[in-house]
Design a protein around this motif. Structure first.
Motif, PDB file in Angstrom:
ATOM      1  N   VAL A 116      38.983  25.184 -11.906  1.00 58.44           N
ATOM      2  CA  VAL A 116      39.429  25.020 -13.298  1.00 58.44           C
ATOM      3  C   VAL A 116      38.648  23.889 -13.967  1.00 58.44           C
ATOM      4  N   ASP A 117      38.428  22.792 -13.248  1.00 56.92           N
ATOM      5  CA  ASP A 117      37.622  21.695 -13.793  1.00 56.92           C
ATOM      6  C   ASP A 117      36.228  22.184 -14.151  1.00 56.92           C
ATOM      7  N   HIS A 118      35.637  22.986 -13.282  1.00 55.26           N
ATOM      8  CA  HIS A 118      34.291  23.496 -13.538  1.00 55.26           C
ATOM      9  C   HIS A 118      34.285  24.440 -14.738  1.00 55.26           C
ATOM     10  N   SER A 119      35.336  25.230 -14.888  1.00 56.52           N
ATOM     11  CA  SER A 119      35.377  26.152 -16.022  1.00 56.52           C
ATOM     12  C   SER A 119      35.431  25.396 -17.345  1.00 56.52           C
ATOM     13  N   ARG A 120      35.984  24.193 -17.319  1.00 51.93           N
ATOM     14  CA  ARG A 120      35.985  23.370 -18.536  1.00 51.93           C
ATOM     15  C   ARG A 120      34.582  22.888 -18.862  1.00 51.93           C
ATOM     16  N   LEU A 121      33.789  22.627 -17.814  1.00 54.44           N
ATOM     17  CA  LEU A 121      32.419  22.173 -18.039  1.00 54.44           C
ATOM     18  C   LEU A 121      31.563  23.249 -18.685  1.00 54.44           C
ATOM     19  N   ASP A 122      31.691  24.478 -18.197  1.00 59.33           N
ATOM     20  CA  ASP A 122      30.859  25.541 -18.771  1.00 59.33           C
ATOM     21  C   ASP A 122      31.548  26.223 -19.947  1.00 59.33           C
ATOM     22  N   GLN A 123      32.673  25.661 -20.375  1.00 61.60           N
ATOM     23  CA  GLN A 123      33.418  26.111 -21.548  1.00 61.60           C
ATOM     24  C   GLN A 123      33.764  27.589 -21.473  1.00 61.60           C
ATOM     25  N   GLY A 124      34.038  28.038 -20.272  1.00 62.04           N
ATOM     26  CA  GLY A 124      34.446  29.426 -20.069  1.00 62.04           C
ATOM     27  C   GLY A 124      35.953  29.532 -20.010  1.00 62.04           C
ATOM     28  N   GLU A 125      36.434  30.729 -20.188  1.00 65.38           N
ATOM     29  CA  GLU A 125      37.865  30.986 -20.079  1.00 65.38           C
ATOM     30  C   GLU A 125      38.118  31.640 -18.731  1.00 65.38           C
ATOM     31  N   HIS A 126      38.765  30.918 -17.860  1.00 65.02           N
ATOM     32  CA  HIS A 126      39.064  31.429 -16.534  1.00 65.02           C
ATOM     33  C   HIS A 126      40.562  31.361 -16.309  1.00 65.02           C
ATOM     34  N   ASP A 127      41.269  32.261 -16.974  1.00 68.58           N
ATOM     35  CA  ASP A 127      42.727  32.287 -16.859  1.00 68.58           C
ATOM     36  C   ASP A 127      43.163  32.625 -15.448  1.00 68.58           C
ATOM     37  N   GLY A 128      42.356  33.429 -14.737  1.00 70.46           N
ATOM     38  CA  GLY A 128      42.688  33.782 -13.363  1.00 70.46           C
ATOM     39  C   GLY A 128      42.686  32.559 -12.461  1.00 70.46           C
ATOM     40  N   ALA A 129      41.699  31.695 -12.639  1.00 72.67           N
ATOM     41  CA  ALA A 129      41.640  30.462 -11.836  1.00 72.67           C
ATOM     42  C   ALA A 129      42.808  29.546 -12.182  1.00 72.67           C
ATOM     43  N   ARG A 130      43.136  29.453 -13.458  1.00 72.20           N
ATOM     44  CA  ARG A 130      44.276  28.620 -13.860  1.00 72.20           C
ATOM     45  C   ARG A 130      45.583  29.153 -13.284  1.00 72.20           C
ATOM     46  N   MET A 131      45.739  30.475 -13.338  1.00 71.28           N
ATOM     47  CA  MET A 131      46.951  31.088 -12.822  1.00 71.28           C
ATOM     48  C   MET A 131      47.083  30.841 -11.312  1.00 71.28           C
ATOM     49  N   ARG A 132      45.989  31.021 -10.590  1.00 69.32           N
ATOM     50  CA  ARG A 132      46.031  30.797  -9.139  1.00 69.32           C
ATOM     51  C   ARG A 132      46.265  29.324  -8.814  1.00 69.32           C
ATOM     52  N   ARG A 133      45.625  28.436  -9.573  1.00 65.52           N
ATOM     53  CA  ARG A 133      45.864  27.008  -9.350  1.00 65.52           C
ATOM     54  C   ARG A 133      47.338  26.672  -9.556  1.00 65.52           C
ATOM     55  N   ASP A 134      47.913  27.181 -10.638  1.00 63.43           N
ATOM     56  CA  ASP A 134      49.322  26.917 -10.922  1.00 63.43           C
ATOM     57  C   ASP A 134      50.232  27.510  -9.852  1.00 63.43           C
ATOM     58  N   LEU A 135      49.866  28.688  -9.350  1.00 66.54           N
ATOM     59  CA  LEU A 135      50.668  29.315  -8.311  1.00 66.54           C
ATOM     60  C   LEU A 135      50.607  28.513  -7.010  1.00 66.54           C
ATOM     61  N   PHE A 136      49.402  28.099  -6.615  1.00 65.32           N
ATOM     62  CA  PHE A 136      49.279  27.281  -5.411  1.00 65.32           C
ATOM     63  C   PHE A 136      49.955  25.923  -5.584  1.00 65.32           C
ATOM     64  N   GLU A 137      49.896  25.385  -6.791  1.00 68.67           N
ATOM     65  CA  GLU A 137      50.589  24.121  -7.059  1.00 68.67           C
ATOM     66  C   GLU A 137      52.098  24.284  -6.869  1.00 68.67           C
ATOM     67  N   ALA A 138      52.641  25.353  -7.431  1.00 73.04           N
ATOM     68  CA  ALA A 138      54.076  25.588  -7.317  1.00 73.04           C
ATOM     69  C   ALA A 138      54.485  25.814  -5.860  1.00 73.04           C
ATOM     70  N   MET A 139      53.684  26.577  -5.128  1.00 71.46           N
ATOM     71  CA  MET A 139      54.001  26.843  -3.727  1.00 71.46           C
ATOM     72  C   MET A 139      53.899  25.571  -2.884  1.00 71.46           C
ATOM     73  N   THR A 140      52.892  24.756  -3.164  1.00 71.58           N
ATOM     74  CA  THR A 140      52.736  23.494  -2.438  1.00 71.58           C
ATOM     75  C   THR A 140      53.891  22.561  -2.745  1.00 71.58           C
ATOM     76  N   ASN A 141      54.246  22.448  -4.016  1.00 74.78           N
ATOM     77  CA  ASN A 141      55.362  21.584  -4.402  1.00 74.78           C
ATOM     78  C   ASN A 141      56.680  22.053  -3.795  1.00 74.78           C
ATOM     79  N   ALA A 142      56.872  23.368  -3.714  1.00 73.90           N
ATOM     80  CA  ALA A 142      58.100  23.899  -3.119  1.00 73.90           C
ATOM     81  C   ALA A 142      58.158  23.567  -1.631  1.00 73.90           C
ATOM     82  N   LEU A 143      57.025  23.678  -0.953  1.00 72.43           N
ATOM     83  CA  LEU A 143      56.989  23.363   0.473  1.00 72.43           C
ATOM     84  C   LEU A 143      57.266  21.885   0.713  1.00 72.43           C
ATOM     85  N   VAL A 144      56.673  21.031  -0.114  1.00 69.13           N
ATOM     86  CA  VAL A 144      56.894  19.587   0.028  1.00 69.13           C
ATOM     87  C   VAL A 144      58.349  19.249  -0.312  1.00 69.13           C
TER      88      VAL A 144
END
Length: 128
Positions: free
Chosen positions: A34-62
């Motif tokens: 997601v950080d890289h997609s900001r650099l190339d000014q692209g829209e990568h909603d799939g990467a954002r969605m997966r990042r958010d999903l992994f974040e939620a799953m990691t937070n739930a496990l913790v």
């Protein structure tokens, strides 16, 4: 599935369950994407969605292991190391002058993100 071939978490991996290592690593990988997609000014909603999903799953496990402070610290360290590794790969893949290094870095990026995508489809993480 070996997601951590370059993330040096040998001591962390012993203290953490495999699921926590996988989720934290994938969260770090997609945070870098997601950080890289900001650099190339692209829209990568799939990467954002997966990042958010992994974040939620990691937070739930913790949150399930809230009394284990070492787990929280280990998960954070693993995520930060994975993000740094992916950022180095992306820097090589997109900004290195050597075409061979670019191809190798792109192949590693694809392999690591594909392993994370496979982890989303794995039954261990779906709760069934």
């Amino acid at each position: 599935m070996c997601l951590l071939f370059a993330v040096s978490t040998a001591t962390v991996a012993r203290a953490m369950p495999e699921q926590a290592v996988t989720l934290a690593t994938c969260y770090g990988y997609y945070a870098a994407a997601v950080d890289h997609s900001r650099l190339d000014q692209g829209e990568h909603d799939g990467a954002r969605m997966r990042r958010d999903l992994f974040e939620a799953m990691t937070n739930a496990l913790v949150a399930e292991q809230a009394t284990d402070r070492r787990l929280t610290i280990s998960v954070t360290q693993t995520r930060v190391q994975a993000r740094a590794q992916m950022r180095r790969l992306m820097r090589s893949a997109y900004f290195d002058a050597d075409a061979r290094r670019q191809r190798i870095a792109l192949a590693n990026i694809r392999r690591q993100l594909s392993a994370c995508n496979a982890a989303l489809l794995d039954r261990r993480y779906s709760g069934f």
